[in-house]
Design a protein around this motif. Structure first.
Motif, PDB file in Angstrom:
ATOM      1  N   GLU A   6     -10.511  57.456  87.365  1.00  0.00           N
ATOM      2  CA  GLU A   6     -11.916  57.780  87.207  1.00  0.00           C
ATOM      3  C   GLU A   6     -12.028  59.002  86.297  1.00  0.00           C
ATOM      4  O   GLU A   6     -11.145  59.864  86.300  1.00  0.00           O
ATOM      5  N   PRO A   7     -13.118  59.108  85.536  1.00  0.00           N
ATOM      6  CA  PRO A   7     -13.273  60.292  84.685  1.00  0.00           C
ATOM      7  C   PRO A   7     -13.346  61.583  85.486  1.00  0.00           C
ATOM      8  O   PRO A   7     -12.951  62.644  85.009  1.00  0.00           O
ATOM      9  N   VAL A   8     -13.856  61.495  86.716  1.00  0.00           N
ATOM     10  CA  VAL A   8     -13.947  62.649  87.614  1.00  0.00           C
ATOM     11  C   VAL A   8     -13.421  62.210  88.969  1.00  0.00           C
ATOM     12  O   VAL A   8     -13.954  61.297  89.587  1.00  0.00           O
ATOM     13  N   GLU A   9     -12.352  62.852  89.441  1.00  0.00           N
ATOM     14  CA  GLU A   9     -11.745  62.513  90.721  1.00  0.00           C
ATOM     15  C   GLU A   9     -11.048  63.748  91.282  1.00  0.00           C
ATOM     16  O   GLU A   9     -10.900  64.757  90.586  1.00  0.00           O
ATOM     17  N   PRO A  10     -10.622  63.719  92.560  1.00  0.00           N
ATOM     18  CA  PRO A  10      -9.934  64.883  93.134  1.00  0.00           C
ATOM     19  C   PRO A  10      -8.697  65.267  92.327  1.00  0.00           C
ATOM     20  O   PRO A  10      -8.063  64.379  91.740  1.00  0.00           O
ATOM     21  N   PRO A  11      -8.376  66.585  92.327  1.00  0.00           N
ATOM     22  CA  PRO A  11      -9.049  67.700  93.004  1.00  0.00           C
ATOM     23  C   PRO A  11     -10.422  67.976  92.392  1.00  0.00           C
ATOM     24  O   PRO A  11     -10.536  68.141  91.191  1.00  0.00           O
ATOM     25  N   LEU A  12     -11.436  68.076  93.262  1.00  0.00           N
ATOM     26  CA  LEU A  12     -12.814  68.111  92.786  1.00  0.00           C
ATOM     27  C   LEU A  12     -13.656  69.135  93.534  1.00  0.00           C
ATOM     28  O   LEU A  12     -14.414  69.895  92.935  1.00  0.00           O
ATOM     29  N   GLU A  13     -13.544  69.139  94.868  1.00  0.00           N
ATOM     30  CA  GLU A  13     -14.323  70.078  95.663  1.00  0.00           C
ATOM     31  C   GLU A  13     -13.754  71.487  95.523  1.00  0.00           C
ATOM     32  O   GLU A  13     -12.590  71.676  95.168  1.00  0.00           O
ATOM     33  N   GLY A  14     -14.594  72.460  95.836  1.00  0.00           N
ATOM     34  CA  GLY A  14     -14.203  73.849  95.612  1.00  0.00           C
ATOM     35  C   GLY A  14     -12.913  74.264  96.262  1.00  0.00           C
ATOM     36  O   GLY A  14     -12.106  75.002  95.688  1.00  0.00           O
ATOM     37  N   GLY A  15     -12.664  73.785  97.482  1.00  0.00           N
ATOM     38  CA  GLY A  15     -11.456  74.174  98.187  1.00  0.00           C
ATOM     39  C   GLY A  15     -10.240  73.336  97.874  1.00  0.00           C
ATOM     40  O   GLY A  15      -9.134  73.647  98.340  1.00  0.00           O
ATOM     41  N   ASP A  16     -10.401  72.254  97.089  1.00  0.00           N
ATOM     42  CA  ASP A  16      -9.248  71.417  96.723  1.00  0.00           C
ATOM     43  C   ASP A  16      -8.234  72.234  95.947  1.00  0.00           C
ATOM     44  O   ASP A  16      -8.583  72.981  95.018  1.00  0.00           O
ATOM     45  N   GLN A  17      -6.967  72.088  96.289  1.00  0.00           N
ATOM     46  CA  GLN A  17      -5.910  72.809  95.600  1.00  0.00           C
ATOM     47  C   GLN A  17      -5.420  72.041  94.382  1.00  0.00           C
ATOM     48  O   GLN A  17      -5.263  70.813  94.428  1.00  0.00           O
ATOM     49  N   ILE A  18      -5.202  72.758  93.295  1.00  0.00           N
ATOM     50  CA  ILE A  18      -4.585  72.179  92.094  1.00  0.00           C
ATOM     51  C   ILE A  18      -3.087  72.392  92.237  1.00  0.00           C
ATOM     52  O   ILE A  18      -2.543  73.439  91.900  1.00  0.00           O
ATOM     53  N   GLU A  19      -2.449  71.392  92.795  1.00  0.00           N
ATOM     54  CA  GLU A  19      -1.035  71.479  93.142  1.00  0.00           C
ATOM     55  C   GLU A  19      -0.166  71.085  91.951  1.00  0.00           C
ATOM     56  O   GLU A  19      -0.649  70.521  90.973  1.00  0.00           O
ATOM     57  N   PRO A  20       1.148  71.371  92.036  1.00  0.00           N
ATOM     58  CA  PRO A  20       2.061  70.831  91.024  1.00  0.00           C
ATOM     59  C   PRO A  20       1.902  69.316  90.914  1.00  0.00           C
ATOM     60  O   PRO A  20       1.697  68.628  91.909  1.00  0.00           O
ATOM     61  N   ARG A  21       1.969  68.797  89.697  1.00  0.00           N
ATOM     62  CA  ARG A  21       1.783  67.390  89.328  1.00  0.00           C
ATOM     63  C   ARG A  21       0.313  67.001  89.265  1.00  0.00           C
ATOM     64  O   ARG A  21      -0.009  65.825  89.162  1.00  0.00           O
TER      65      ARG A  21
END
Length: 405
Positions: A340-355
């Motif tokens: 999807e053009p926009v998908e998780p990580p998406l919400e404010g608390g979502d972590q941008i993890e390795p990979r």
């Protein structure tokens, strides 16, 4: 910008998916994970694309039971054919039907009942109601699980390659648009291309032609001069000062935003701002702040995992450091990109993890009617490698710079 490093070292999508599903089945004491829908459902797409890496169908034994092997299932295209897939901790089951008289979830439920007996099955919250009823009629109790959404938030090397292909198509489209703008003449501050006024709608079509020529699919995601809420200004039926019929003008920011789907079904995400015959001033200062924000975000995500909120705040702080203090003068957006053009990580608390693969955007309001926006896709790899942006066109405001790398 440079080519991003690989985020994985050999793990396939099906390895990641099956490991996560097995853990989820164990935690919930469930007998299977089930998903049903059309080929357009991203969860269906993800499971099928993962299975392409290492699965085959043993038609001599059971044409609906998928087991390990060297050949992926045949592509089914982007149709409205209905699908039902299940994983029982050991093997995959698949049913599909294009007929209104048969439902794949019904056939799948009966096979699961024969194989495992009654119990709890996990399914995404959005599973169609009729599919849920078939499972319940077969003796299963449904429980909601977002496990596939969670695993989709990180990407394998093959997924990154597919996103990079989509980003290459986006780059080709934006370069096509930049070439058109650099070739345009100026007639009383109006941009004219080949004797006709250059409108947002015409520029959008040129960008889409560049995307298609590079093997991508625009998917109606190309926008010229989106409003602050990212609503398109280029719909043909719109009226008003920013409508598709009003010619573009010299000296004013022109935003081109696109998120095409590549040949591997994954999306890219790219935004550039052009100024034809600009005179510097506020847009030049905004451009410096925005480009600096991307350097800061890459360094931040190299050092550690961060939340979406933290990265958005860092982008904003870097832009505001260049003197943009009005509360509504700066916008930043961070989200995942993939099927999807926009998908998780998406919400404010979502972590941008390795990979993780994320689209980062910084924007500055130039005046009441225009914004300067830039967006790129960044890959946060495993290990000690630097977070890096996928290759894209120049971030310069000069349309002629689109030929530069």
């Amino acid at each position: 910008m440079t080519s991003a490093p690989s985020p994985t070292t050999g793990e396939t999508a099906v390895d990641s998916l099956e490991a996560a599903l097995n853990e989820e089945l164990e935690v919930h004491e469930a007998v299977a994970f089930v998903i049903a829908g059309t080929r357009l459902d991203p969860t269906i797409q993800y499971c099928e694309l993962a299975l392409e890496e290492s699965a085959t169908v043993d038609e001599a034994d059971d044409p609906t039971r998928i087991t390990g092997g060297d050949h992926g299932p045949q592509p089914v295209g982007r149709s409205r054919e209905r699908f039902a897939l299940a994983f029982d901790g050991d093997a995959w089951y698949a049913e599909r039907s294009a007929s209104a008289s048969s439902h794949p979830a019904n056939a799948l439920a009966m096979k699961l009942a024969d194989s495992s007996g009654p119990g709890t099955v996990l399914a995404p919250r959005h599973i169609p109601h009729d599919s849920a009823l078939y499972l319940e009629e077969a003796g299963f109790e449904l429980a909601s699980s977002a496990v596939v959404s969670r695993i989709r938030a990180t990407k394998t090397e093959r997924e990154v390659d597919r996103i990079a292909s989509a980003q290459a198509a986006a780059t080709a489209g934006v370069r096509r648009g930049g070439t058109a703008l650099s070739s345009a003449a100026i007639d009383d501050e109006t941009l004219v291309l080949e004797g006709e006024p250059l409108t947002p709608a015409r520029l959008r079509r040129l960008v889409d032609e560049g995307i298609v020529s590079a093997g991508g699919f625009p998917e109606a995601n190309t926008v010229v001069n989106p409003d602050p809420e990212h609503n398109p200004s280029t719909l043909e039926e719109q009226a008003g000062p920013s409508s598709a019929a009003d010619p573009l003008r010299a000296g004013e920011p022109i935003v081109v935003q696109t998120a095409p789907r590549g040949p591997g079904d994954y999306h890219g995400g790219l935004t550039r701002t052009f100024v034809v015959d600009g005179d510097g001033g506020r847009e030049r200062r905004a451009h410096v702040g925005v480009t600096q924000s991307f350097r800061s975000a890459a360094a931040m995500l190299t050092a550690d995992s961060e939340s979406v909120t933290a990265v958005e705040a860092d982008l904003e702080a870097e832009v505001r450091a260049f003197g943009f203090e009005e509360s509504d003068a700066v916008q930043t957006r961070v989200s995942g990109v993939g099927l999807e053009p926009v998908e998780p990580p998406l919400e404010g608390g979502d972590q941008i993890e390795p990979r993780s693969v994320v689209r980062l955007e910084s924007a500055v309001r130039i005046d009441d009617g225009s914004w300067l926006r830039i967006a790129d896709v960044l890959v946060k790899p495993d290990g000690e490698q630097r977070a890096a942006y996928l290759e894209g066109p120049s971030r310069s405001l000069e349309p002629a710079a689109m030929g530069d790398r």
